[in-house]
Design a protein around this motif. Structure first.
Motif, PDB file in Angstrom:
ATOM      1  N   TYR A  13      34.997  30.701  40.988  1.00 58.24           N
ATOM      2  CA  TYR A  13      36.074  31.071  40.074  1.00 58.24           C
ATOM      3  C   TYR A  13      35.575  31.142  38.627  1.00 58.24           C
ATOM      4  CZ  TYR A  13      38.978  30.179  44.098  1.00 58.24           C
ATOM      5  OH  TYR A  13      39.525  30.226  45.336  1.00 58.24           O
ATOM      6  N   PHE A  14      34.742  30.229  38.253  1.00 61.15           N
ATOM      7  CA  PHE A  14      34.197  30.253  36.899  1.00 61.15           C
ATOM      8  C   PHE A  14      33.324  31.484  36.685  1.00 61.15           C
ATOM      9  CE2 PHE A  14      30.932  29.195  33.762  1.00 61.15           C
ATOM     10  CZ  PHE A  14      31.731  28.858  32.682  1.00 61.15           C
ATOM     11  N   SER A  16      33.396  34.267  38.351  1.00 58.34           N
ATOM     12  CA  SER A  16      34.258  35.453  38.402  1.00 58.34           C
ATOM     13  C   SER A  16      35.009  35.646  37.087  1.00 58.34           C
ATOM     14  CB  SER A  16      35.271  35.333  39.534  1.00 58.34           C
ATOM     15  OG  SER A  16      34.620  35.243  40.763  1.00 58.34           O
ATOM     16  N   THR A  17      35.526  34.559  36.555  1.00 50.99           N
ATOM     17  CA  THR A  17      36.267  34.642  35.298  1.00 50.99           C
ATOM     18  C   THR A  17      35.363  35.077  34.152  1.00 50.99           C
ATOM     19  OG1 THR A  17      37.762  32.893  36.049  1.00 50.99           O
ATOM     20  CG2 THR A  17      37.738  33.370  33.695  1.00 50.99           C
ATOM     21  N   PHE A  20      34.532  38.740  34.569  1.00 53.68           N
ATOM     22  CA  PHE A  20      35.698  39.555  34.228  1.00 53.68           C
ATOM     23  C   PHE A  20      35.871  39.650  32.715  1.00 53.68           C
ATOM     24  CE2 PHE A  20      40.246  39.736  33.223  1.00 53.68           C
ATOM     25  CZ  PHE A  20      40.539  40.975  33.758  1.00 53.68           C
ATOM     26  N   LEU A  21      35.776  38.519  32.017  1.00 58.21           N
ATOM     27  CA  LEU A  21      35.949  38.520  30.564  1.00 58.21           C
ATOM     28  C   LEU A  21      34.859  39.323  29.855  1.00 58.21           C
ATOM     29  CD1 LEU A  21      37.096  34.848  29.926  1.00 58.21           C
ATOM     30  CD2 LEU A  21      38.478  36.929  29.858  1.00 58.21           C
TER      31      LEU A  21
END
Length: 101
Positions: A13-14, A16-17, A20-21
């Motif tokens: 999740y980290f 991916s985030t 994405f950012l």
């Protein structure tokens, strides 16, 4: 010597985030630089719109005054378009520019 990376940094999740950012900030067609430029252009266009709306209001006011007053309409036509009555002659005087030496 091994460097210990915290567990949350290695999580899916980290990663991916962060990915994405980074994508949204730098690579997307709607990135922040583009958004800033578009916002600036919008502000410029709104300023132009206000200017032109003000000019339209002035022209409409002048038009109303001209159409309601025949003497003012005649004065405007004579000054702006050099119109004359059939029995009159119009002379336009132009000042000479001083010659440079």
């Amino acid at each position: 010597m091994r460097i210990r990376v915290p567990r949350f940094v290695r999580s899916f999740y980290f990663i991916s985030t962060v990915t994405f950012l980074v994508w949204m900030f730098f690579f997307d067609s709607n990135d922040f630089v583009t958004q800033y430029q578009m916002s600036k252009k919008l502000n410029d266009l709104e300023t132009d719109k206000e200017y032109y709306l003000q000019k339209i209001a002035e022209v409409q006011k002048d038009r109303t005054e001209l159409m309601s007053n025949p003497e003012l309409l005649e004065k405007y036509a004579r000054e702006k378009y050099y119109m004359k009555r059939p029995t009159e002659e119009v002379f336009i005087l132009v000042k000479k520019k001083p010659e440079k030496k």
